[in-house]
Design a protein around this motif. Structure first.
Motif, PDB file in Angstrom:
ATOM      1  N   SER A 249      -2.130  15.035   0.148  1.00 22.87           N
ATOM      2  CA  SER A 249      -2.610  15.135   1.529  1.00 22.87           C
ATOM      3  C   SER A 249      -1.649  14.422   2.452  1.00 22.87           C
ATOM      4  CB  SER A 249      -4.000  14.532   1.605  1.00 22.87           C
ATOM      5  OG  SER A 249      -4.043  13.379   0.805  1.00 22.87           O
TER       6      SER A 249
ATOM      7  N   SER B  33       0.466   7.255  -1.836  1.00 25.27           N
ATOM      8  CA  SER B  33       0.205   8.517  -2.538  1.00 25.27           C
ATOM      9  C   SER B  33       1.359   8.842  -3.477  1.00 25.27           C
ATOM     10  CB  SER B  33       0.025   9.646  -1.540  1.00 25.27           C
ATOM     11  OG  SER B  33      -1.097   9.408  -0.743  1.00 25.27           O
TER      12      SER B  33
ATOM     13  N   ASP C  19      -7.108   9.410  -4.653  1.00 20.28           N
ATOM     14  CA  ASP C  19      -6.222   9.221  -3.503  1.00 20.28           C
ATOM     15  C   ASP C  19      -7.049   9.334  -2.226  1.00 20.28           C
ATOM     16  OD1 ASP C  19      -4.159   8.988  -1.754  1.00 20.28           O
ATOM     17  OD2 ASP C  19      -3.255  10.954  -2.185  1.00 20.28           O
ATOM     18  N   GLU C  20      -7.359   8.194  -1.628  1.00 24.10           N
ATOM     19  CA  GLU C  20      -8.177   8.152  -0.418  1.00 24.10           C
ATOM     20  C   GLU C  20      -9.378   9.092  -0.518  1.00 24.10           C
ATOM     21  OE1 GLU C  20      -6.672   6.779   2.815  1.00 24.10           O
ATOM     22  OE2 GLU C  20      -4.537   6.758   2.329  1.00 24.10           O
TER      23      GLU C  20
HETATM   24 MG    MG Z   1      -1.469   9.135   1.273  1.00 27.65          MG
END
Ligand code: MG
Ligand code: ADP
Lengths: 783, 253
Positions: A782, B49, B171-172
């Motif tokens: 993302s 990330s 991831d988040e």
């Molecule tokens: Mg990220």
């Protein structure tokens, strides 16, 4: 200015799709140009050459007369005839390398001052100067003898002039173009020889008397006074009624009929190729449609943005039209350019079957017309398909709402734990329905045409039996005709030493006039053997059967009465049925032996003995043995004819061409739709990879989807071919005088096209999906 | 002494950009222990990330070495990597990333089938159980486009858990959720951890970070500092948040 920038950017962006369109249009148009060339040029050329070489409205082959000139004068005196030209010739059977000719050859006296014939170079790739004269012992032949009898330059041909070994042997000195009898579809063949040889043979014939095998004769080219108003059959009838021609005539054909014989092959294959080109063009349209809608989908928000800065929907559509036109026009131009060398190739490779060198200068006018119409249709189609661009609402598009174009409807197909691949493939397939529909439709079309041609090929069979059965009035394995005093029992014993004779009957093929028109009569001892299409066979001695074509020509039907004239009288016969026999392009009638003998004379050598053999593989051995034992006193023919090999090899070439084209088309279509699909499904692919699917399994699943889509299409194509082949092909076959086409589908001819198309789709899809390796899970990261 | 589950040694990651290379991770050394709820924090664009994807083998690295359960996974083949993802790793993304044409339940079962950790029948039972546990059972039969963000993310956690992974990466996971949904997802993750599940989670939200018992701080492609906390208890949430915020401000957060 802005348009130009966008246009350039779009060309770059949609490069792949445009290249694909280019290739498809190029292939289809190259083939179209070649077909137009072969079809139009060969027709125009044959008619032109017939006129130039001085063949009349009617040409009669005569024999047994002392003075051809007086017969010609007799005809010239008719107001309907303007002039009659004479070409002297000698009818004679011949052998090449022990192989006996099927029909009599015609030795024609060559006069260089007539400038009637054109001569080929020795490599058969062009023309050369005509020879001043033909030297003794030399002979010029039609190139179709190469395919019919395997003749090559320098080979010997031996003509059977008289019994007891009075043969005349010639050496092939070259090839000439015979616009008249040159095609391998025609059994009779003309040979050009010089003055000395011609006179020598005449002498031998005259001195041999009853032992002569060859006969003197002539071709009479009869020119109508007013060819525009006088039909050739009316002219034929008038001449028969008012002159003695019918007592001497062997056969008579109109210019149109001869041109028809000469053009059978070209027309048949042009028609088949044309059908194939039509299918290819349909595929182009499908691919174009798919490419446009997926392109618009991908460019949706981009175009929304362009609209906010002032572009109108019309402008954007024009840009799209222009970008696809570059691909299409490019393909057309290159296709047009390729058509000339391709036509040359076709001319060169078909010369030995068609006997004529089809001119390869493109009929530019026709091509431009055809391409223009095609271009207009494609432009209209593109304009229609780009309609959604008009409706893009700028802000919505930028926000990523791609409207109806992006809505997916999910079908709840089962997902099994055991067959996960299959389940996933099925789900992706049903979700992306519209996207896979292209592959499916292309499969329908390609399988349809391939299966249709496959069915025709299996009808023809490896030895052309289907075709022969269509040509022969009745089936048989081998036919034996004896001249002289040879007892039939001896011949039959010789055959039985190889294999049992299971059945036999007699067939004769004398000429008769039916209602004043000349036809060949198939006279048979067992009329129930005729291939009857309608009504019943001629069981009584006052009955006759006609082909569809004769019935139509004479305007009679079952139950009508016709007047038939033979060599000893005439009588009235009732049409009892319609039968099929494509001999003489269907210009023949069928009678029983009893019926014929009321109007014709009987003679033992009239009859050909047709045998059915227990072991048909012995045919060739029997033929050779009989020929060796009895030589010129016997004529043996199998259920085959040399021109058939021309058809069979052309058919095979067509099949190869077809499958190559199909493969290329499938490759382009798969790569084009495949890469679009991969782009659309790339997020899902990333997800599956993150879940632990391997590249290989994803690739397999992707090609499985193509296989399923094309399998469905193949199945539909097969069903269509099953219902339509006989209808379509029969209609085409009627043009060649064949009225009983019914495909005999073998398992191979039915399944092969479907299997090939499905495997090609799956295989190419697997290759295309090779790019999955580059789709990394990171596309999921993302922002 | 805690058992090392995952270990990264001198991890480098560079992205090619306009002909040159941009170095995002510069020789990162990191260890993840079994049973821990490990957090990676850092500013947006710090490379969190990138580090997570590198450690999980989802993306290649340009230098260094990664071991998981003492196996050098950084030199695994594509096929070995796929098996590892299927059986050992679970992954929860910020954007949920559910397969759009599969229902929530199917998303979970398909992941289970791929993991081949149980028979199809058991997988189906386990999937239903997990969805109930994640309180997404009502939406189980619907497509991702037909459910709320919270439901989708809870299903995504169920999907990540279906193969009983050795390590759960996230991831988040709350990045795209509202406050209530975030809390719920975090509670579920804490619950999983209390049942022994090892978790490695990236976040830039202090409220999420307090769930961990070990917090790593990433900046300029390097681990600058780490903070160890006792195991999370709902009742101590306030104090933990203060501790973490104080630690972060000491790092000029
Ligand atoms: Mg990220
Ligand atoms: N595929 C890529 N190509 C080039 N640069 C990238 C790529 N992925 C991430 N980056 C860059 O790496 C840096 C770190 O990104 P990321 O790890 O996503 O940060 P975050 O800490 O916010 O998760 C950013 O500057 C980003 O622009």
């Amino acid at each position: 200015m802005g348009n130009k920038v966008i246009f350039k950017a779009n060309i770059k962006r949609h490069r792949g799709a445009l290249i694909g369109v280019f290739i498809l249009v190029f292939l289809a148009c190259g083939a179209l140009g070649t077909v137009l060339n072969v079809w139009l040029n060969s027709g125009r050329y044959v008619h032109g050459e017939l006129t130039r070489a001085g063949f009349g409205s009617l040409t009669a082959w005569v024999s047994g007369l002392t003075d051809a000139r007086s017969l010609a004068n007799e005809m010239e005196n008719l107001p309907e005839v303007s002039s009659v030209e004479i070409q002297n010739l000698i009818f004679s059977n011949y052998t090449v390398d022990g192989q006996e000719s099927d029909s009599e050859g015609q030795l024609i006296l060559y006069h260089s001052e007539e400038i009637r014939y054109r001569f080929f170079t020795d490599d058969l790739h062009g023309y050369q100067e005509q020879p001043e004269a033909i030297s003794p012992g030399e002979i010029y032949v039609s190139p179709s003898l190469v395919s019919m009898m395997g003749l090559t330059l320098g080979d010997e041909i031996s003509f059977l002039i008289a019994r007891s070994g009075r043969d005349k042997v010639f050496t092939v000195a070259g090839f000439y173009e015979d616009p008249f009898m040159g095609s391998s579809m025609i059994g009779m063949k003309g040979f050009l020889i010089g003055e000395e040889d011609f006179q020598e043979i005449r002498q031998v014939i005259q001195s041999s008397g009853i032992d002569a095998l060859a006969r003197e004769g002539a071709m009479l080219h009869i020119f109508a006074a007013d060819p525009d108003t006088m039909t050739s059959s009316n002219l034929n009838q008038t001449i028969n009624d008012n002159t003695s021609l019918s007592s001497y005539v062997e056969f008579i054909h109109s210019e149109n009929a001869i041109a028809g014989f000469m053009l059978i092959l070209q027309n048949a294959f042009a028609a088949m190729l044309m059908a194939f080109v039509a299918v290819l063009l349909f595929v182009v349209v499908i691919v174009l449609g798919y490419s446009i809608s997926s392109g618009i989908e991908a460019d949706y928000s981009n175009m929304g943005m362009l609209k906010t800065i002032g572009f109108t929907g019309g402008q954007l559509r024009s840009i799209w039209l222009a970008q696809y036109l570059t691909g299409i026009l490019g393909g057309m131009a290159v296709g047009l350019a390729a058509a000339t060398p391709l036509s040359h190739l076709v001319s060169n490779t078909t010369l030995t079957t068609t006997g004529i060198y089809i001119p390869a200068h493109l009929p530019i006018g026709w091509c431009l017309l055809a391409f223009g119409i095609l271009l207009g249709l494609l432009m209209g189609f593109i304009w229609l398909k780009t309609r959604p661009i008009r409706d893009i609402a700028p802000m919505k598009a930028i926000r990523g709402d791609i409207g109806a174009a992006g809505k997916i409807k999910v079908s709840r197909t089962p997902i099994w734990g055991k067959h996960l691949q299959l389940g996933i493939a099925l789900r992706q397939l049903t979700t992306g329905k519209r996207r896979y529909a292209g592959a499916c439709m292309v499969a329908v079309l390609l399988v349809f045409i391939a299966s249709m041609i496959g069915r025709m090929d299996s009808w023809l069979g490896p030895d052309g039996k289907g075709m022969m059965d269509a040509f022969n009035p009745a089936d048989h394995d081998i036919g034996v005709q004896v001249f002289g005093e040879l007892p039939m029992e001896e011949v039959e014993d010789a055959i039985r030493s190889y294999t049992d004779i299971t059945d036999d009957y007699l067939l004769a093929m004398p000429n008769v006039a039916v209602n004043g028109m000349d036809y060949t009569a198939n006279v048979i001892t067992e009329p129930e053997r005729f291939h009857i299409l309608e009504g019943r066979t001629c069981l009584e001695d006052n009955e006759i059967v006609l082909t569809e074509f004769v019935a139509a020509n004479l305007g009679v039907g079952i139950g009508d009465t016709v007047a038939v004239t033979g060599d000893s009288g005439s009588g009235e016969y009732i049409v009892s049925g319609i039968y099929s026999c494509a001999n003489d392009m269907g210009d023949n009638v069928g009678m029983s032996r009893e019926g014929y003998l009321k109007i014709g004379q009987d003679a033992p050598q009239l009859w050909c003995h047709h045998y059915f053999l227990k072991d048909t593989t012995q045919k060739e051995a029997i033929r050779l043995a009989l020929e060796n034992a009895y030589g010129g006193d016997i004529h043996i023919h199998e259920n085959t004819w040399p021109g058939l090999f021309g058809i069979i090899s052309a058919m095979q070439a067509l099949m190869v061409f077809l499958y190559v084209m199909v493969a290329i088309f499938i490759l382009v279509v798969t790569v084009l739709t495949g890469s679009k699909l991969l782009a659309a499904e790339q997020r899902d692919m990333g997800i599956y990879k993150a879940l632990g699917f391997t590249n290989r399994s994803l690739r397999l699943s992707f090609s499985l989807r193509f296989a399923m889509a094309s399998l469905l299409g193949s199945a539909i194509g097969l069903i269509l071919a099953n219902f339509l082949t006989d209808k379509i092909v029969s209609a085409a076959m009627k043009l060649a005088g064949i009225s009983n086409f019914a495909s005999a589908p073998s398992v191979v001819s039915v399944l092969l096209p479907a299997l090939t198309v499905t495997l090609l789709f799956a295989g190419f899809a697997f290759l295309t999906a090779g790019r999955l390796k580059r789709i990394d899970v990171t596309i999921l990261i993302s922002e | 002494m805690k058992e090392i589950l995952l270990k990264g040694t001198n991890i480098c990651k560079a992205f090619p950009e306009n002909g040159t290379e941009t170095q995002i991770l510069q020789s990162v050394n990191v260890e993840v222990y079994k049973g821990d709820f490990t957090i990676i924090m850092g500013a947006s664009g710090a490379g969190k990330s990138t580090l997570l994807y590198a450690l999980s083998g989802m993306d290649s690295i340009t230098g260094g070495e990664i071991t998981y359960k003492n196996q050098k996974i950084s030199s695994f083949s594509e096929k070995q990597m796929a098996t590892l993802r299927a059986k050992e790793f679970g992954f929860v993304f910020q954007q949920t990333h559910l397969a759009s044409n599969l229902t929530l339940l199917e998303n979970v079962t398909v992941a289970g089938y791929v993991s081949k950790t149980a028979s199809p029948k058991e997988i189906q039972e386990r999937a239903s159980r997990l969805l109930r546990q994640m309180r997404a059972e009502k939406a189980a039969g619907r497509l991702p486009s037909q459910v709320s963000g919270g439901e989708a993310q809870r299903a995504a956690i169920a999907r990540a858990m279906i193969g009983n992974p050795g390590l759960l990466f996230a991831d988040e996971p709350t990045g795209a959720l509202n406050k209530t949904n975030s809390e719920e997802v975090l509670n579920l993750l804490s619950g999983l951890n209390q049942n022994g599940q090892s978790i490695l989670m990236v976040t830039h939200d202090a409220k999420a970070a307090i769930r961990g018992n070990r917090i790593l701080y990433l900046e300029d492609g390097q681990i600058l500092d780490e903070l160890t906390l006792p195991v999370f208890k709902e009742t101590e949430a306030k104090e933990r948040e203060e501790t973490v915020t104080a630690w972060l401000s000491s790092l000029q957060w």
